[in-house]
Design a protein around this motif. Structure first.
Motif, PDB file in Angstrom:
ATOM      1  N   LEU A   1       0.850  -1.194   0.000  1.00 25.60           N
ATOM      2  CA  LEU A   1       0.000   0.000   0.000  1.00 25.60           C
ATOM      3  C   LEU A   1       0.883   1.240   0.000  1.00 25.60           C
ATOM      4  O   LEU A   1       1.833   1.328   0.764  1.00 25.60           O
ATOM      5  N   ASN A   2       0.566   2.177  -0.879  1.00 26.80           N
ATOM      6  CA  ASN A   2       1.367   3.390  -1.024  1.00 26.80           C
ATOM      7  C   ASN A   2       0.437   4.518  -1.440  1.00 26.80           C
ATOM      8  O   ASN A   2      -0.119   4.513  -2.542  1.00 26.80           O
ATOM      9  N   ALA A   3       0.272   5.505  -0.585  1.00 28.01           N
ATOM     10  CA  ALA A   3      -0.656   6.608  -0.842  1.00 28.01           C
ATOM     11  C   ALA A   3      -0.242   7.449  -2.047  1.00 28.01           C
ATOM     12  O   ALA A   3      -1.063   8.172  -2.611  1.00 28.01           O
TER      13      ALA A   3
ATOM     14  N   LEU B   1      -2.724  -0.735  -9.236  1.00 29.57           N
ATOM     15  CA  LEU B   1      -3.683  -1.682  -8.685  1.00 29.57           C
ATOM     16  C   LEU B   1      -3.091  -2.381  -7.469  1.00 29.57           C
ATOM     17  O   LEU B   1      -1.886  -2.607  -7.389  1.00 29.57           O
ATOM     18  N   ALA B   2      -3.952  -2.767  -6.536  1.00 29.11           N
ATOM     19  CA  ALA B   2      -3.528  -3.546  -5.380  1.00 29.11           C
ATOM     20  C   ALA B   2      -3.421  -5.009  -5.817  1.00 29.11           C
ATOM     21  O   ALA B   2      -4.412  -5.621  -6.193  1.00 29.11           O
ATOM     22  N   ILE B   3      -2.197  -5.564  -5.776  1.00 29.25           N
ATOM     23  CA  ILE B   3      -1.943  -6.929  -6.248  1.00 29.25           C
ATOM     24  C   ILE B   3      -1.512  -7.798  -5.075  1.00 29.25           C
ATOM     25  O   ILE B   3      -0.536  -7.494  -4.393  1.00 29.25           O
ATOM     26  N   GLU B   4      -2.252  -8.883  -4.826  1.00 33.04           N
ATOM     27  CA  GLU B   4      -1.899  -9.863  -3.802  1.00 33.04           C
ATOM     28  C   GLU B   4      -1.192 -11.040  -4.459  1.00 33.04           C
ATOM     29  O   GLU B   4      -1.314 -11.259  -5.658  1.00 33.04           O
ATOM     30  N   THR B   5      -0.484 -11.827  -3.653  1.00 31.45           N
ATOM     31  CA  THR B   5       0.209 -13.015  -4.151  1.00 31.45           C
ATOM     32  C   THR B   5      -0.153 -14.203  -3.266  1.00 31.45           C
ATOM     33  O   THR B   5      -0.125 -14.099  -2.043  1.00 31.45           O
ATOM     34  N   LEU B   6      -0.487 -15.309  -3.901  1.00 30.55           N
ATOM     35  CA  LEU B   6      -0.783 -16.549  -3.208  1.00 30.55           C
ATOM     36  C   LEU B   6       0.165 -17.620  -3.722  1.00 30.55           C
ATOM     37  O   LEU B   6       0.285 -17.819  -4.932  1.00 30.55           O
ATOM     38  N   THR B   7       0.884 -18.279  -2.820  1.00 29.16           N
ATOM     39  CA  THR B   7       1.790 -19.361  -3.182  1.00 29.16           C
ATOM     40  C   THR B   7       1.092 -20.689  -2.911  1.00 29.16           C
ATOM     41  O   THR B   7       0.584 -20.909  -1.805  1.00 29.16           O
ATOM     42  N   ILE B   8       1.081 -21.538  -3.933  1.00 26.88           N
ATOM     43  CA  ILE B   8       0.414 -22.832  -3.831  1.00 26.88           C
ATOM     44  C   ILE B   8       1.451 -23.932  -4.012  1.00 26.88           C
ATOM     45  O   ILE B   8       2.268 -23.877  -4.932  1.00 26.88           O
ATOM     46  N   VAL B   9       1.425 -24.911  -3.123  1.00 25.60           N
ATOM     47  CA  VAL B   9       2.294 -26.079  -3.233  1.00 25.60           C
ATOM     48  C   VAL B   9       1.437 -27.264  -3.663  1.00 25.60           C
ATOM     49  O   VAL B   9       0.222 -27.275  -3.468  1.00 25.60           O
TER      50      VAL B   9
END
Length: 153
Positions: A131-133, A138-146
């Motif tokens: 987050l940066n004012a 866009l706000a990008i999330e990351t999900l790591t899947i094994v």
């Protein structure tokens, strides 16, 4: 003599490679969304080295354990909780293993041209969007899947 068309191509005919920007995730056969990036497809067969007694100049190699890389999915933050809730089951010690598929789509984003099936997958890491004012990104999330095994269909 080998068949020149056995590889799927014909001599003198150029086939365009697939584009990397059209793909989606399916969880248990249901589309879970389209993502901005998917990386980490990796399979490695580790080589075990050994020397034969009395033959010091040769190091033999035989196939050893197989390891699979972790898949990282990057996606735009929305109000959907499906992936978050799946991750939280692992946090709470109730891992839900699911079969997932990464589908590559044609250049129009409609027809499936290739698929990677990841068996017994579960989310192992979540990274929130920075987050940066002062930024308008866009706000990008990351999900790591094994996962345990990978098949290409």
């Amino acid at each position: 003599m080998s068949d020149p068309g056995a590889s799927g191509g014909q001599a003198g005919v150029f086939a365009d490679p697939y584009r990397v920007y059209n793909f989606k995730l399916e969880i248990q056969g249901i589309t879970a969304g389209h993502f901005t990036e998917c990386s980490g497809f990796d399979i490695q067969v580790h080589a075990i080295r050994y020397r034969q007694g009395g033959v010091n100049e040769v190091v033999h190699r035989v196939p050893g354990p197989v390891t699979y890389g972790d898949i990282e999915l990057r996606y735009g933050l929305t109000d959907s909780r499906e992936l978050w809730d799946w991750f939280m089951t692992a946090v709470e010690g109730r891992v839900q293993r699911k079969n997932i598929s990464i589908l590559m789509l044609d250049s129009r984003g409609v027809a499936e041209v290739m698929r990677w099936d990841c068996i017994n997958a579960w989310p192992a890491r979540w990274r929130g969007a920075p987050l940066n004012a002062l930024d308008h990104a866009l706000a990008i999330e990351t999900l790591t899947i094994v996962f345990e095994t990978l098949d290409r269909a």
